[in-house]
Write a protein that holds these residues in place. Structure first.
Motif, PDB file in Angstrom:
ATOM      1  N   MET A 129       0.833  -1.194   0.000  1.00  0.00           N
ATOM      2  CA  MET A 129       0.000   0.000   0.000  1.00  0.00           C
ATOM      3  C   MET A 129       0.876   1.256   0.000  1.00  0.00           C
ATOM      4  O   MET A 129       0.575   2.251  -0.677  1.00  0.00           O
ATOM      5  CB  MET A 129      -0.932  -0.011   1.216  1.00  0.00           C
ATOM      6  N   SER A 130       1.982   1.231   0.740  1.00  0.00           N
ATOM      7  CA  SER A 130       2.895   2.381   0.746  1.00  0.00           C
ATOM      8  C   SER A 130       3.589   2.540  -0.602  1.00  0.00           C
ATOM      9  O   SER A 130       3.865   3.665  -1.036  1.00  0.00           O
ATOM     10  CB  SER A 130       3.934   2.211   1.854  1.00  0.00           C
ATOM     11  N   ARG A 131       3.857   1.424  -1.278  1.00  0.00           N
ATOM     12  CA  ARG A 131       4.468   1.501  -2.608  1.00  0.00           C
ATOM     13  C   ARG A 131       3.518   2.182  -3.595  1.00  0.00           C
ATOM     14  O   ARG A 131       3.950   3.001  -4.423  1.00  0.00           O
ATOM     15  CB  ARG A 131       4.813   0.093  -3.111  1.00  0.00           C
ATOM     16  N   LEU A 132       2.249   1.858  -3.521  1.00  0.00           N
ATOM     17  CA  LEU A 132       1.263   2.510  -4.389  1.00  0.00           C
ATOM     18  C   LEU A 132       1.167   4.001  -4.072  1.00  0.00           C
ATOM     19  O   LEU A 132       1.087   4.835  -4.983  1.00  0.00           O
ATOM     20  CB  LEU A 132      -0.103   1.836  -4.228  1.00  0.00           C
ATOM     21  N   ASP A 133       1.172   4.339  -2.780  1.00  0.00           N
ATOM     22  CA  ASP A 133       1.096   5.750  -2.387  1.00  0.00           C
ATOM     23  C   ASP A 133       2.323   6.527  -2.866  1.00  0.00           C
ATOM     24  O   ASP A 133       2.206   7.648  -3.381  1.00  0.00           O
ATOM     25  CB  ASP A 133       0.978   5.864  -0.861  1.00  0.00           C
ATOM     26  N   ASN A 134       3.502   5.925  -2.729  1.00  0.00           N
ATOM     27  CA  ASN A 134       4.736   6.598  -3.162  1.00  0.00           C
ATOM     28  C   ASN A 134       4.777   6.787  -4.666  1.00  0.00           C
ATOM     29  O   ASN A 134       5.300   7.788  -5.166  1.00  0.00           O
ATOM     30  CB  ASN A 134       5.958   5.789  -2.712  1.00  0.00           C
ATOM     31  N   PHE A 135       4.220   5.820  -5.399  1.00  0.00           N
ATOM     32  CA  PHE A 135       4.237   5.913  -6.855  1.00  0.00           C
ATOM     33  C   PHE A 135       3.291   6.997  -7.350  1.00  0.00           C
ATOM     34  O   PHE A 135       3.591   7.709  -8.313  1.00  0.00           O
ATOM     35  CB  PHE A 135       3.852   4.569  -7.471  1.00  0.00           C
ATOM     36  N   THR A 136       2.146   7.161  -6.689  1.00  0.00           N
ATOM     37  CA  THR A 136       1.139   8.111  -7.152  1.00  0.00           C
ATOM     38  C   THR A 136       1.436   9.542  -6.719  1.00  0.00           C
ATOM     39  O   THR A 136       1.040  10.489  -7.414  1.00  0.00           O
ATOM     40  CB  THR A 136      -0.257   7.706  -6.635  1.00  0.00           C
ATOM     41  N   ASP A 137       2.153   9.729  -5.586  1.00  0.00           N
ATOM     42  CA  ASP A 137       2.366  11.113  -5.151  1.00  0.00           C
ATOM     43  C   ASP A 137       3.504  11.823  -5.882  1.00  0.00           C
ATOM     44  O   ASP A 137       3.620  13.044  -5.824  1.00  0.00           O
ATOM     45  CB  ASP A 137       2.604  11.173  -3.630  1.00  0.00           C
ATOM     46  N   LYS A 138       4.375  11.032  -6.585  1.00  0.00           N
ATOM     47  CA  LYS A 138       5.439  11.585  -7.440  1.00  0.00           C
ATOM     48  C   LYS A 138       6.450  12.445  -6.677  1.00  0.00           C
ATOM     49  O   LYS A 138       7.149  13.265  -7.262  1.00  0.00           O
ATOM     50  CB  LYS A 138       4.834  12.433  -8.578  1.00  0.00           C
ATOM     51  N   GLN A 139       6.542  12.260  -5.360  1.00  0.00           N
ATOM     52  CA  GLN A 139       7.522  12.990  -4.570  1.00  0.00           C
ATOM     53  C   GLN A 139       8.584  12.027  -4.059  1.00  0.00           C
ATOM     54  O   GLN A 139       8.262  10.951  -3.558  1.00  0.00           O
ATOM     55  CB  GLN A 139       6.851  13.696  -3.376  1.00  0.00           C
ATOM     56  N   ASP A 140       9.838  12.416  -4.200  1.00  0.00           N
ATOM     57  CA  ASP A 140      10.936  11.561  -3.774  1.00  0.00           C
ATOM     58  C   ASP A 140      11.042  11.528  -2.253  1.00  0.00           C
ATOM     59  O   ASP A 140      11.179  12.568  -1.594  1.00  0.00           O
ATOM     60  CB  ASP A 140      12.268  12.050  -4.363  1.00  0.00           C
ATOM     61  N   THR A 141      10.974  10.331  -1.698  1.00  0.00           N
ATOM     62  CA  THR A 141      11.104  10.127  -0.258  1.00  0.00           C
ATOM     63  C   THR A 141      12.123   9.019  -0.015  1.00  0.00           C
ATOM     64  O   THR A 141      12.669   8.436  -0.949  1.00  0.00           O
ATOM     65  CB  THR A 141       9.755   9.747   0.370  1.00  0.00           C
ATOM     66  N   ASP A 142      12.355   8.713   1.265  1.00  0.00           N
ATOM     67  CA  ASP A 142      13.276   7.629   1.601  1.00  0.00           C
ATOM     68  C   ASP A 142      12.775   6.287   1.071  1.00  0.00           C
ATOM     69  O   ASP A 142      13.572   5.388   0.780  1.00  0.00           O
ATOM     70  CB  ASP A 142      13.446   7.541   3.119  1.00  0.00           C
ATOM     71  N   ALA A 143      11.453   6.161   0.921  1.00  0.00           N
ATOM     72  CA  ALA A 143      10.879   4.921   0.425  1.00  0.00           C
ATOM     73  C   ALA A 143      11.177   4.692  -1.062  1.00  0.00           C
ATOM     74  O   ALA A 143      11.038   3.583  -1.569  1.00  0.00           O
ATOM     75  CB  ALA A 143       9.362   4.909   0.654  1.00  0.00           C
ATOM     76  N   ASP A 144      11.574   5.766  -1.763  1.00  0.00           N
ATOM     77  CA  ASP A 144      11.885   5.663  -3.190  1.00  0.00           C
ATOM     78  C   ASP A 144      13.364   5.367  -3.445  1.00  0.00           C
ATOM     79  O   ASP A 144      13.836   5.500  -4.572  1.00  0.00           O
ATOM     80  CB  ASP A 144      11.507   6.968  -3.909  1.00  0.00           C
ATOM     81  N   TYR A 145      14.076   4.973  -2.409  1.00  0.00           N
ATOM     82  CA  TYR A 145      15.523   4.779  -2.528  1.00  0.00           C
ATOM     83  C   TYR A 145      15.876   3.762  -3.624  1.00  0.00           C
ATOM     84  O   TYR A 145      16.743   4.018  -4.467  1.00  0.00           O
ATOM     85  CB  TYR A 145      16.087   4.318  -1.181  1.00  0.00           C
ATOM     86  N   GLN A 146      15.176   2.625  -3.623  1.00  0.00           N
ATOM     87  CA  GLN A 146      15.498   1.572  -4.582  1.00  0.00           C
ATOM     88  C   GLN A 146      15.326   2.048  -6.025  1.00  0.00           C
ATOM     89  O   GLN A 146      16.205   1.840  -6.873  1.00  0.00           O
ATOM     90  CB  GLN A 146      14.611   0.343  -4.340  1.00  0.00           C
ATOM     91  N   ILE A 147      14.209   2.663  -6.295  1.00  0.00           N
ATOM     92  CA  ILE A 147      13.920   3.065  -7.673  1.00  0.00           C
ATOM     93  C   ILE A 147      14.847   4.187  -8.120  1.00  0.00           C
ATOM     94  O   ILE A 147      15.224   4.261  -9.302  1.00  0.00           O
ATOM     95  CB  ILE A 147      12.428   3.469  -7.818  1.00  0.00           C
ATOM     96  N   GLU A 148      15.252   5.054  -7.196  1.00  0.00           N
ATOM     97  CA  GLU A 148      16.171   6.127  -7.560  1.00  0.00           C
ATOM     98  C   GLU A 148      17.551   5.571  -7.918  1.00  0.00           C
ATOM     99  O   GLU A 148      18.180   6.006  -8.886  1.00  0.00           O
ATOM    100  CB  GLU A 148      16.289   7.130  -6.409  1.00  0.00           C
ATOM    101  N   ILE A 149      18.027   4.602  -7.142  1.00  0.00           N
ATOM    102  CA  ILE A 149      19.314   3.969  -7.445  1.00  0.00           C
ATOM    103  C   ILE A 149      19.232   3.217  -8.765  1.00  0.00           C
ATOM    104  O   ILE A 149      20.175   3.219  -9.570  1.00  0.00           O
ATOM    105  CB  ILE A 149      19.739   3.018  -6.315  1.00  0.00           C
ATOM    106  N   ALA A 150      18.076   2.570  -9.024  1.00  0.00           N
ATOM    107  CA  ALA A 150      17.889   1.842 -10.287  1.00  0.00           C
ATOM    108  C   ALA A 150      17.962   2.794 -11.476  1.00  0.00           C
ATOM    109  O   ALA A 150      18.587   2.474 -12.505  1.00  0.00           O
ATOM    110  CB  ALA A 150      16.557   1.107 -10.266  1.00  0.00           C
ATOM    111  N   LYS A 151      17.346   3.958 -11.341  1.00  0.00           N
ATOM    112  CA  LYS A 151      17.384   4.934 -12.439  1.00  0.00           C
ATOM    113  C   LYS A 151      18.791   5.491 -12.647  1.00  0.00           C
ATOM    114  O   LYS A 151      19.193   5.766 -13.781  1.00  0.00           O
ATOM    115  CB  LYS A 151      16.373   6.061 -12.168  1.00  0.00           C
ATOM    116  N   ILE A 152      19.544   5.638 -11.564  1.00  0.00           N
ATOM    117  CA  ILE A 152      20.933   6.080 -11.695  1.00  0.00           C
ATOM    118  C   ILE A 152      21.744   5.033 -12.459  1.00  0.00           C
ATOM    119  O   ILE A 152      22.562   5.357 -13.330  1.00  0.00           O
ATOM    120  CB  ILE A 152      21.552   6.339 -10.304  1.00  0.00           C
TER     121      ILE A 152
END
Length: 397
Positions: A225-248
């Motif tokens: 549920m937190s993953r869905l919330d993080n994906f929809t709000d489009k704001q970078d948080t600590d929970a987005d760490y994995q996806i940010e490193i993947a994009k790098i």
């Protein structure tokens, strides 16, 4: 060696794609596993490579064995397997397994050997085979919605209900694939609309219940549920760490990549050898390597469509689509997650990511597909060997 190749039946292109994916997987798995080796072990990455090799050997042994079974046997086997996987799902979700302190209620540990097994992947294959069997039996007659509730939709929703609390992404994929299969199988659209509406209502009630009574459901519910919330709000948080490193990692790879084993972000990216291995592949092999991998999965999809089209029975057609297409669908989701087109799902890259369950169940599904293809080849050879009756008559005279 020649005798082994002669004993291999079915679509050779599917065999080739599966073999290429398996061979290619050794480089990124060996490279990405260095993260796990240094964090949780003594730094020895060879054992991870040997483990991955063992998983592939067992997987392809399953593939070979299953493709030798006449595919019509899977009708009866699906009826036997479905109640078994339901029991396994109940045991899995009830035991509340934890791995390194985290909730892992989608896994069950096999007694004696001590190997972890993800029961939802087996349930997906068994359920798709069961749905294909039901649709093939009703293809020549009209059915009422009430008539399909118990034999078709009750098993589907029981399986999905048991998977959903711990593994939303797998439950969603199964539901989408079942919907696709019943649509292809000729299920009335008005009935399918009712099922879709019911599924949306059930999911809404489940989410509201999870928010109202957080202690009732496993911790895994909060995770997706937190993953869905993080994906929809489009704001970078600590929970987005994995996806940010993947994009790098993907941005660093460029067109041709840094080279095999030269990934930098694997040292910072959790699950670099499983869920996010596609990011490591692009970093090391560039966009060229990423597109080549995508081409292999698209080639697999193309061959699946051909095998389904050439199958002589409705069950064979639906079985190929039901167990084969989810492999490609899962691969596309894994790639989409790496570039943030999808929320983080935890879905592996079939035949590439490390992890025994994913490899074994992918090989099981491909074995079923090749069984259908092998039956077609046998029938074609039998037709070619039938002598022309006029030739027989001329020889007799």
């Amino acid at each position: 060696m020649k005798s082994i190749f002669k004993s291999i039946k079915g679509d050779k292109a599917i065999w080739a794609v599966a073999g290429l994916l398996a061979l290619f997987s050794f480089l990124p798995v060996y490279s990405a596993s260095s993260n796990l080796a240094y964090l949780y072990d003594d730094g020895n990455t060879i054992k991870y490579l040997i483990k991955h090799f063992a998983h592939l050997v067992l997987g392809f042994s399953i593939l070979y064995g299953i493709h030798k079974i006449p595919f019509h046997y899977f009708k009866g086997l699906s009826i036997i397997a479905l109640p078994i996987v339901i029991v396994l799902l109940v045991i899995t979700i009830a035991q509340g397994t934890t791995i390194e302190g985290a909730n892992a209620s989608r896994w069950i540990r096999i007694p004696l050997v001590g190997v972890g097994f993800q029961t939802s992947t087996l349930a997906a294959v068994a359920l798709m085979a069961y749905v294909a069997r039901y649709l093939s039996r009703t293809k020549d007659r009209e059915v009422s919605f009430k008539e399909t509730l118990l034999p078709l939709w009750l098993p589907v929703f029981v399986v999905l209900s048991l998977i959903l609390p711990a593994n939303f992404s797998t439950a969603a994929i199964i539901f989408v694939m079942v919907t696709m299969l019943v649509f292809i199988g000729g299920y009335p659209l008005k009935y399918l609309a009712i099922i879709l509406a019911s599924g949306a209502l059930f999911l809404t009630l489940f989410i509201l219940s999870a928010k109202a009574f957080p202690g009732v459901f496993p911790n895994r519910v909060d995770t997706w549920m937190s993953r869905l919330d993080n994906f929809t709000d489009k704001q970078d948080t600590d929970a987005d760490y994995q996806i940010e490193i993947a994009k790098i990692a993907i941005a660093t790879g460029g067109v041709t990549g840094l080279g095999p084993g030269k990934s930098v972000q694997k040292n910072f990216l959790p699950q670099s050898s499983s869920d996010f291995i596609y990011a490591i592949i692009v970093e090391e092999f560039g966009i060229v390597g990423g597109l080549f991998l995508m081409f292999l999965y698209m080639l697999l999809l193309f061959r699946l469509v051909i095998v389904a089209h050439k199958a002589n029975s409705m069950f064979g057609k639906l079985l190929v689509i039901g167990v084969g297409v989810p492999i490609v669908f899962q691969a596309m989701i894994n790639m989409a997650v790496a570039v943030e087109l999808f929320p983080v799902t935890g879905q592996t890259l079939p035949l590439i990511s490390s992890g025994g369950t994913s490899i074994w169940m992918t090989c099981l599904a491909l074995g079923m597909v090749l069984s259908v293809s092998a039956k077609r080849e046998v029938q074609k050879k039998e037709m070619e060997n039938i002598e022309n009756p006029l030739d027989i008559l001329s020889e007799t005279l």
